[in-house]
Design a protein around this motif. Structure first.
Motif, PDB file in Angstrom:
ATOM      1  N   GLU A 197       0.714  -1.203   0.108  1.00  0.00           N
ATOM      2  CA  GLU A 197      -0.407  -0.054  -0.213  1.00  0.00           C
ATOM      3  C   GLU A 197       0.752   1.402   0.174  1.00  0.00           C
ATOM      4  OE1 GLU A 197      -3.933   2.169   2.637  1.00  0.00           O
ATOM      5  OE2 GLU A 197      -2.521   0.220   3.661  1.00  0.00           O
ATOM      6  N   SER A 198       2.330   0.964   0.864  1.00  0.00           N
ATOM      7  CA  SER A 198       2.655   2.621   1.578  1.00  0.00           C
ATOM      8  C   SER A 198       4.035   2.966   0.912  1.00  0.00           C
ATOM      9  CB  SER A 198       2.474   2.737   2.225  1.00  0.00           C
ATOM     10  OG  SER A 198       2.814   1.892   3.031  1.00  0.00           O
ATOM     11  N   LYS A 204       7.155  -3.080  -2.814  1.00  0.00           N
ATOM     12  CA  LYS A 204       5.640  -3.120  -3.662  1.00  0.00           C
ATOM     13  C   LYS A 204       5.653  -4.097  -4.487  1.00  0.00           C
ATOM     14  CE  LYS A 204       3.034   1.050  -3.153  1.00  0.00           C
ATOM     15  NZ  LYS A 204       2.044   2.274  -4.696  1.00  0.00           N
ATOM     16  N   THR A 205       6.864  -4.006  -5.520  1.00  0.00           N
ATOM     17  CA  THR A 205       6.681  -4.728  -6.303  1.00  0.00           C
ATOM     18  C   THR A 205       7.477  -6.708  -5.819  1.00  0.00           C
ATOM     19  OG1 THR A 205       7.410  -4.025  -8.022  1.00  0.00           O
ATOM     20  CG2 THR A 205       8.367  -5.813  -8.090  1.00  0.00           C
ATOM     21  N   ALA A 235      -8.326  -8.359  -0.821  1.00  0.00           N
ATOM     22  CA  ALA A 235      -8.900  -7.084  -2.581  1.00  0.00           C
ATOM     23  C   ALA A 235      -8.836  -6.152  -2.343  1.00  0.00           C
ATOM     24  CB  ALA A 235      -9.890  -7.662  -2.282  1.00  0.00           C
ATOM     25  N   MET A 236      -8.675  -5.185  -1.074  1.00  0.00           N
ATOM     26  CA  MET A 236      -9.049  -3.846  -1.102  1.00  0.00           C
ATOM     27  C   MET A 236      -7.482  -2.754  -1.324  1.00  0.00           C
ATOM     28  SD  MET A 236      -9.210  -1.794   2.272  1.00  0.00           S
ATOM     29  CE  MET A 236      -7.703  -1.425   3.150  1.00  0.00           C
ATOM     30  N   ILE A 237      -6.458  -3.705  -0.219  1.00  0.00           N
ATOM     31  CA  ILE A 237      -5.556  -2.950  -0.817  1.00  0.00           C
ATOM     32  C   ILE A 237      -4.713  -3.402  -2.543  1.00  0.00           C
ATOM     33  CG2 ILE A 237      -2.530  -3.476  -1.004  1.00  0.00           C
ATOM     34  CD1 ILE A 237      -4.513  -2.506   1.487  1.00  0.00           C
ATOM     35  N   LEU A 243      -5.139   0.864  -8.765  1.00  0.00           N
ATOM     36  CA  LEU A 243      -5.936   2.808  -8.948  1.00  0.00           C
ATOM     37  C   LEU A 243      -4.647   3.214  -9.208  1.00  0.00           C
ATOM     38  CD1 LEU A 243      -8.238   5.001  -9.269  1.00  0.00           C
ATOM     39  CD2 LEU A 243      -8.327   5.062  -6.730  1.00  0.00           C
ATOM     40  N   GLN A 244      -3.636   3.018  -8.641  1.00  0.00           N
ATOM     41  CA  GLN A 244      -2.667   4.147  -8.370  1.00  0.00           C
ATOM     42  C   GLN A 244      -1.767   3.709  -9.706  1.00  0.00           C
ATOM     43  OE1 GLN A 244      -1.651   5.815  -6.262  1.00  0.00           O
ATOM     44  NE2 GLN A 244       0.256   6.690  -7.149  1.00  0.00           N
TER      45      GLN A 244
END
Length: 324
Positions: A197-198, A204-205, A235-237, A243-244
């Protein structure tokens, strides 16, 4: 005679190198000589095939490596970690990666719960280079990939100028059931989700790759889909990442995100939920340009959409009906 002479010379050099390896391992036990020994041994970790058993079975060596890790804890909060400290502890992590990835030492490594010593590093949020280096190296011990993802991690290795990329990755690359079972007893999934997420794109990868490896195991998939809370968090993350990515595209990160979604769609309960919450950007042409040369990810994405359409109840006009 020349060939024989060359063989003798090579053998002699190999013996000299061997003696140096023994010397450096012994020097790990002394705080005065440890830093140089860490550096030299980390350089040799790929060329000395039995370095892991030598490290594991030599007196005091693992304790010395863990001491290097624990010594960094006070620099995590408040975040005062320097580049020198980060490089030094990452050399220690490089040696633990050897132990984590070697067939003779992996089981004992897990039984000792040594990966748990790294989790405080994954909790850090500072975006400075020393902390990013530390997080990536720690993630790598779990997430170091095999083909075809091996190429990706060699790329990351080069970009980050990492000496190692190895700890949480040397574990999942084996695809062994005991590794997945171990990871599921720890907090690695929420830690990965937090970084997904951050974190930076590289973090992230790697974190997404680790989640993907867990999901590809039947036990891991069942664990994540066992409760609504676990599935909805994942699912949220993933949805936030899509979106990002629609704003800041990354083909390699998108590849892992799509693979996670595709694997989730193999579970009937998750598949039903994904019909309602799959991001629109994965259904339209948002990523057409990003994936134009990536036939594998395009195939995964098409299969994902197909999985969600199969078995769906529609009205005579072909419009999906809400679940009863």
């Amino acid at each position: 005679m020349l060939a024989t002479g060359a063989a003798v010379t090579t053998a002699g050099l190999a013996q000299v190198d061997r003696e140096k390896i023994y010397q450096w391992i012994n020097e790990l036990s002394s705080p005065e000589t440890r830093e140089n020994a860490l550096l030299e041994l980390s350089k040799k970790r790929e060329s000395v095939t039995d370095l892991a058993p030598m490290l594991w079975h030599s007196c005091g060596t693992i304790a010395a490596l863990l001491q290097e890790i624990v010594n960094i804890y006070p620099s995590i909060n408040p975040p005062t970690l320097t580049a020198h400290q980060s490089n030094r502890v990452c050399n220690a992590l490089a040696l633990l990666q050897c132990v984590a990835s070697h067939v003779e030492t992996r089981s004992a490594f897990l039984a000792a719960h040594i990966p748990l010593f790294l989790y405080p590093f994954l909790h850090t949020v500072s975006k400075t280079r020393p902390f990013e280096y530390l997080r990536l190296t720690s993630l790598g011990v779990i997430g170091k990939g095999t083909d075809p993802s091996r190429k990706l991690y060699l790329t990351i290795l080069k970009e980050c100028e990492l000496k190692v990329f190895g700890f949480v990755g040397a574990l999942v690359k084996t695809d062994e059931q005991e590794v997945i079972n171990f990871l599921l007893t720890t907090e690695i999934i929420p830690l990965c989700l937090r970084i997904m997420e951050s974190g930076s794109e590289l973090s992230k990868t790697v974190a997404t790759f680790i989640l993907q490896k867990i999901l590809l195991d039947d036990t891991g998939l069942a664990y994540i889909c066992q409760t609504y809370e676990r599935f909805s968090h994942v699912a949220m993350i993933l949805g936030k990442m899509v979106l990002q990515l629609s704003k800041e595209p990354s083909a390699r990160l998108l590849k892992h995100v799509v693979r996670c979604y595709l694997r989730l769609s193999d579970n009937s309960r998750a598949r039903e939920a994904l019909r309602q919450c799959l991001p629109d950007q994965l259904k339209d042409t948002t990523f057409a340009q990003v994936l134009k040369d990536d036939s594998t990810t395009k195939r995964w994405l098409a299969q994902l959409v197909k999985n969600l359409q199969e078995g769906q109840v529609t009205d005579p006009r072909g419009i999906p009906l809400p679940p009863q």
